[in-house]
Design a protein around this motif. Structure first.
Motif: not given
Length: 148
Positions: A82-87, A120, A123, A125
């Motif tokens: 979630k923090e890395l905005q990964l699906t 990521n 993004k 990130l």
């Protein structure tokens, strides 16, 4: 947009803003540095530099962990995803580990396999993930023959 950053190792660097990797929680022991960029060590070298944009004297030597431990594998927790905005599928990531250099008569290189840095790529990130201690070594030997 281009930023100019001053570094202790590389002098003045012109850096494209899209090359900045944001590490919101900082790296272990360096919570104040939240923006980094990856720099090539030298052409053909397996090593990279993770240079802080926020503090020119903070930089780390990194390597792909698969080069030193071909069966290296990590589980990324749902919170880290979630923090890395990964699906759900962790593709589009780059995993690197910090290299420790112990100077002496014979320079010793080790890799911190317990604290990989996961990026990521899309993004820009990043996050340092701390793994359970029994999984890997903090100082996994890196064979220097064949590495540049």
């Amino acid at each position: 947009m281009t930023l100019k950053i001053e570094t202790s190792r590389f002098g003045s660097i012109d850096l494209l803003e899209e090359k900045i990797i944001h590490v919101p929680s900082g790296l272990f022991g360096f919570p104040g540095s939240k923006r980094y960029t990856l720099l090539e060590h030298k052409k053909g070298s397996p090593f990279l530099w993770l240079q802080s944009v926020d503090n020119g004297s903070v930089a780390f030597v990194l390597i792909d962990p698969l080069l030193v431990k071909p069966d290296y594998e990590i589980q990324i927790s749902p919170q880290d995803m979630k923090e890395l905005q990964l699906t759900d599928a962790p593709d589009g990531i780059q995993t690197l580990v910090i290299v420790n250099v112990t100077p002496g008569e014979k320079v010793e290189l080790t890799a911190n396999l317990l604290g990989p840095i996961v990026i990521n790529v899309k993004k820009k990130l990043g996050k340092q993930i701390i793994l359970p201690e029994n999984q890997y070594s903090l100082r996994h030997p890196i064979p220097t023959d064949g590495l540049k």
